[in-house]
Design an enzyme around this catalytic site. Structure first.
Site, PDB file in Angstrom:
ATOM      1  N   ASP A 106       0.740  -1.136   0.086  1.00  0.00           N
ATOM      2  CA  ASP A 106      -0.106  -0.007  -0.168  1.00  0.00           C
ATOM      3  C   ASP A 106       0.739   1.242  -0.112  1.00  0.00           C
ATOM      4  O   ASP A 106       1.950   1.234   0.394  1.00  0.00           O
ATOM      5  CB  ASP A 106      -1.021   0.137   1.278  1.00  0.00           C
ATOM      6  CG  ASP A 106      -1.915   1.158   1.453  1.00  0.00           C
ATOM      7  OD1 ASP A 106      -2.297   1.589   0.081  1.00  0.00           O
ATOM      8  OD2 ASP A 106      -2.125   1.808   2.260  1.00  0.00           O
ATOM      9  N   SER A 107       0.260   2.519  -0.368  1.00  0.00           N
ATOM     10  CA  SER A 107       1.025   3.580  -0.342  1.00  0.00           C
ATOM     11  C   SER A 107       1.231   3.908   1.049  1.00  0.00           C
ATOM     12  O   SER A 107       2.230   4.764   1.418  1.00  0.00           O
ATOM     13  CB  SER A 107       0.244   4.734  -0.636  1.00  0.00           C
ATOM     14  OG  SER A 107      -1.058   4.989  -0.062  1.00  0.00           O
ATOM     15  N   CYS A 117      -4.612  -1.299  -1.785  1.00  0.00           N
ATOM     16  CA  CYS A 117      -4.644  -0.092  -2.273  1.00  0.00           C
ATOM     17  C   CYS A 117      -5.663   0.118  -3.544  1.00  0.00           C
ATOM     18  O   CYS A 117      -5.087  -0.526  -4.593  1.00  0.00           O
ATOM     19  CB  CYS A 117      -3.336   0.506  -2.550  1.00  0.00           C
ATOM     20  SG  CYS A 117      -3.493   2.130  -2.850  1.00  0.00           S
ATOM     21  N   ASN A 118      -6.500   0.721  -3.507  1.00  0.00           N
ATOM     22  CA  ASN A 118      -7.558   0.861  -4.600  1.00  0.00           C
ATOM     23  C   ASN A 118      -6.857   1.792  -5.663  1.00  0.00           C
ATOM     24  O   ASN A 118      -7.038   1.542  -6.777  1.00  0.00           O
ATOM     25  CB  ASN A 118      -8.869   1.955  -4.145  1.00  0.00           C
ATOM     26  CG  ASN A 118      -9.737   0.863  -3.161  1.00  0.00           C
ATOM     27  OD1 ASN A 118     -10.588   0.314  -3.652  1.00  0.00           O
ATOM     28  ND2 ASN A 118      -9.374   0.989  -1.929  1.00  0.00           N
ATOM     29  N   CYS A 166     -11.028   3.545  -0.075  1.00  0.00           N
ATOM     30  CA  CYS A 166      -9.693   3.649   0.036  1.00  0.00           C
ATOM     31  C   CYS A 166      -9.286   3.082   1.574  1.00  0.00           C
ATOM     32  O   CYS A 166      -9.982   2.972   2.290  1.00  0.00           O
ATOM     33  CB  CYS A 166      -9.376   5.215   0.167  1.00  0.00           C
ATOM     34  SG  CYS A 166      -7.481   5.446   0.857  1.00  0.00           S
TER      35      CYS A 166
HETATM   36  N1  DGL Z   1      -4.891   3.476   0.651  1.00  0.00           N
HETATM   37  C1  DGL Z   1      -4.872   4.070  -0.616  1.00  0.00           C
HETATM   38  C2  DGL Z   1      -6.370   3.470  -1.322  1.00  0.00           C
HETATM   39  O1  DGL Z   1      -6.855   2.398  -0.828  1.00  0.00           O
HETATM   40  C3  DGL Z   1      -4.572   5.269  -1.074  1.00  0.00           C
HETATM   41  C4  DGL Z   1      -3.948   6.246  -0.122  1.00  0.00           C
HETATM   42  C5  DGL Z   1      -3.177   7.357  -1.000  1.00  0.00           C
HETATM   43  O2  DGL Z   1      -3.832   8.275  -1.404  1.00  0.00           O
HETATM   44  O3  DGL Z   1      -1.930   7.374  -0.992  1.00  0.00           O
HETATM   45  O4  DGL Z   1      -6.469   4.049  -2.372  1.00  0.00           O
END
Ligand code: DGL
Length: 251
Positions: free
Chosen positions: A9-10, A72-73, A181
């Site tokens: 994930d980010s 992570c989406n 998210c």
């Molecule tokens: N957790 C990430 C998602 O599901 C995104 C977070 C980010 O913007 O870095 O989209």
């Protein structure tokens, strides 16, 4: 090939997915990498997100993981199809906002889809909207990832930020809110408070069930010894402590 399942994930959002995976498959061995130094990805350009995702998932691939979960989406939208095409030999499980089940749970009202800027603007979500979005209201969760990353999910500041984003919709009948998210499940109490009647949807359960069935299909399940979790981050050691705290907090 190692016996590890790689999670990417980010930042801290993927921990919410990892927690669910541990609950369902406690005997697997997990390697989590969060790119906390470069989070948030949501406001970045497609090119930047792809480059960061390639580097982050590359770290997992270098360890010879037996499967990858893109927890992570945003990364799934920007890079999922590319990495799958490059590694057809590997189960790679991605995520998308749970708009489909939310759409079918409506009873005359509307669905809010809360996600990052990139997720909502990229092609994958447009396709989802075309099929299930006739009554959906996409909302960019601006600033929310930053609050979670700085350990403020359970503060009045986060509650206020959620209120500022979503209060324009509290006078409508909202039947469901999609947490699109992986950082947002940590904010679910604030969201539920604004829409007490709404059902909240996130993609964690579906993602983990898909991981499980893919591992079974490929004959890759490990089920005979207590599993382990290795945490890695592009930020400092205090971030690893935060990851562990979040895992405990969700128990
Ligand atoms: N957790 C990430 C998602 O599901 C995104 C977070 C980010 O913007 O870095 O989209």
């Amino acid at each position: 090939m190692s016996d590890l399942i790689g999670f990417f994930d980010s930042g801290l959002g993927g921990i919410s997915v990892l927690h669910e995976a541990r609950r369902v498959m406690p005997n697997e061995n997990y390697l989590f990498f969060g790119d906390n130094k470069n989070t948030p990805y949501g406001p970045r350009s497609l090119k930047e997100i792809r480059a960061l995702s390639e580097a982050g998932i590359g770290r997992l691939l270098d360890r010879g993981v037996k499967a990858v979960v893109i927890a992570c989406n945003t990364v799934t939208s920007a890079y999922g199809e590319i990495v799958r095409a490059e590694h057809p030999e590997l189960p790679i499980i991605g995520m998308e906002p749970a708009l489909k089940p939310a759409h079918f749970a409506r009873h005359g009202g509307r669905v809010i889809v809360l996600a990052t800027d990139a997720t909502l603007r990229l092609e994958k979500f447009k396709r989802l909207m075309a099929r299930y979005g006739d009554d959906a209201i996409p909302v960019v969760g601006r600033g929310l990832v930053e609050l979670v990353e700085s350990g403020k999910a359970n503060t009045p500041e986060a509650e206020e930020a959620v209120r500022a984003l979503l209060s324009p919709y509290t006078d409508r009948q909202i039947d469901a809110v999609v947490l699109g998210c992986t950082h947002y499940p940590y904010l679910r109490d604030h969201i539920q408070k604004l829409f007490p009647e709404a059902k909240l949807f996130d993609g964690r359960d579906g993602t983990v069930q898909r991981l499980k069935s893919q591992l079974e299909k490929y004959g890759l399940r490990s089920d005979d010894a207590p599993g382990t979790v290795e945490y890695q981050t592009s930020a400092g050691p205090e971030t690893v402590e935060m990851m562990k705290r979040l895992m405990d907090w969700m128990d």
